[in-house]
Design a protein around this motif. Structure first.
Motif, PDB file in Angstrom:
ATOM      1  N   LEU A 244      49.862   8.613  16.668  1.00  0.00           N
ATOM      2  CA  LEU A 244      49.833   9.093  18.048  1.00  0.00           C
ATOM      3  C   LEU A 244      48.673   8.476  18.825  1.00  0.00           C
ATOM      4  N   LYS A 245      47.539   8.302  18.156  1.00  0.00           N
ATOM      5  CA  LYS A 245      46.393   7.672  18.803  1.00  0.00           C
ATOM      6  C   LYS A 245      46.734   6.242  19.197  1.00  0.00           C
ATOM      7  N   GLN A 246      47.368   5.507  18.286  1.00  0.00           N
ATOM      8  CA  GLN A 246      47.775   4.134  18.583  1.00  0.00           C
ATOM      9  C   GLN A 246      48.808   4.091  19.703  1.00  0.00           C
ATOM     10  N   ALA A 247      49.628   5.141  19.813  1.00  0.00           N
ATOM     11  CA  ALA A 247      50.646   5.224  20.864  1.00  0.00           C
ATOM     12  C   ALA A 247      50.049   5.700  22.187  1.00  0.00           C
ATOM     13  N   GLU A 248      48.733   5.872  22.215  1.00  0.00           N
ATOM     14  CA  GLU A 248      47.984   6.280  23.417  1.00  0.00           C
ATOM     15  C   GLU A 248      48.361   7.674  23.906  1.00  0.00           C
ATOM     16  N   ILE A 249      48.588   8.574  22.941  1.00  0.00           N
ATOM     17  CA  ILE A 249      48.797   9.988  23.270  1.00  0.00           C
ATOM     18  C   ILE A 249      47.415  10.615  23.422  1.00  0.00           C
ATOM     19  N   SER A 250      47.230  11.381  24.466  1.00  0.00           N
ATOM     20  CA  SER A 250      45.943  12.000  24.776  1.00  0.00           C
ATOM     21  C   SER A 250      45.359  12.744  23.583  1.00  0.00           C
ATOM     22  N   GLY A 251      44.082  12.535  23.344  1.00  0.00           N
ATOM     23  CA  GLY A 251      43.385  13.213  22.253  1.00  0.00           C
ATOM     24  C   GLY A 251      43.436  14.720  22.376  1.00  0.00           C
ATOM     25  N   PHE A 252      43.517  15.204  23.598  1.00  0.00           N
ATOM     26  CA  PHE A 252      43.557  16.642  23.856  1.00  0.00           C
ATOM     27  C   PHE A 252      44.778  17.295  23.216  1.00  0.00           C
ATOM     28  N   ILE A 253      45.927  16.600  23.234  1.00  0.00           N
ATOM     29  CA  ILE A 253      47.163  17.204  22.733  1.00  0.00           C
ATOM     30  C   ILE A 253      47.643  16.595  21.409  1.00  0.00           C
TER      31      ILE A 253
END
Length: 90
Positions: free
Chosen positions: A46-55
């Motif tokens: 998810l981090k690599q997919a640029e999903i917000s760290g918050f969620i």
């Protein structure tokens, strides 16, 4: 586009643009090579997919809940493949 669709779209873009196929993506994120993605490995995806760290943690939980058909709280290759197939259709 809803939040779920946006997240799935970002995952599809990551897999399509950075890996030759979904198997390569799965193997890349399966850090310990056990054939299953645990929550921390899903979070890395998810981090690599640029999903917000918050969620990211909540999304990882929801993905595991939604696609873990074996009930082991992990995503194996067959479950990952099924998830990717649903993303492509969405």
């Amino acid at each position: 586009m809803g939040a779920k669709e946006e997240i799935l779209n970002k995952i599809q873009i990551l897999v399509t643009n950075h890996f030759s196929d979904p198997q390569e993506a799965f193997n890349f994120f399966d850090e310990n090579g056990d054939g299953k993605l645990k929550k921390s490995e899903v979070v890395a995806l998810l981090k690599q997919a640029e999903i917000s760290g918050f969620i990211r943690g909540m999304v990882a939980n929801k993905l595991i809940e939604g696609y873990d058909t074996s009930g082991d709280e992990l995503i194996d290759w067959e479950e990952f493949k099924a998830a990717i197939a649903k993303i492509k259709v969405a």
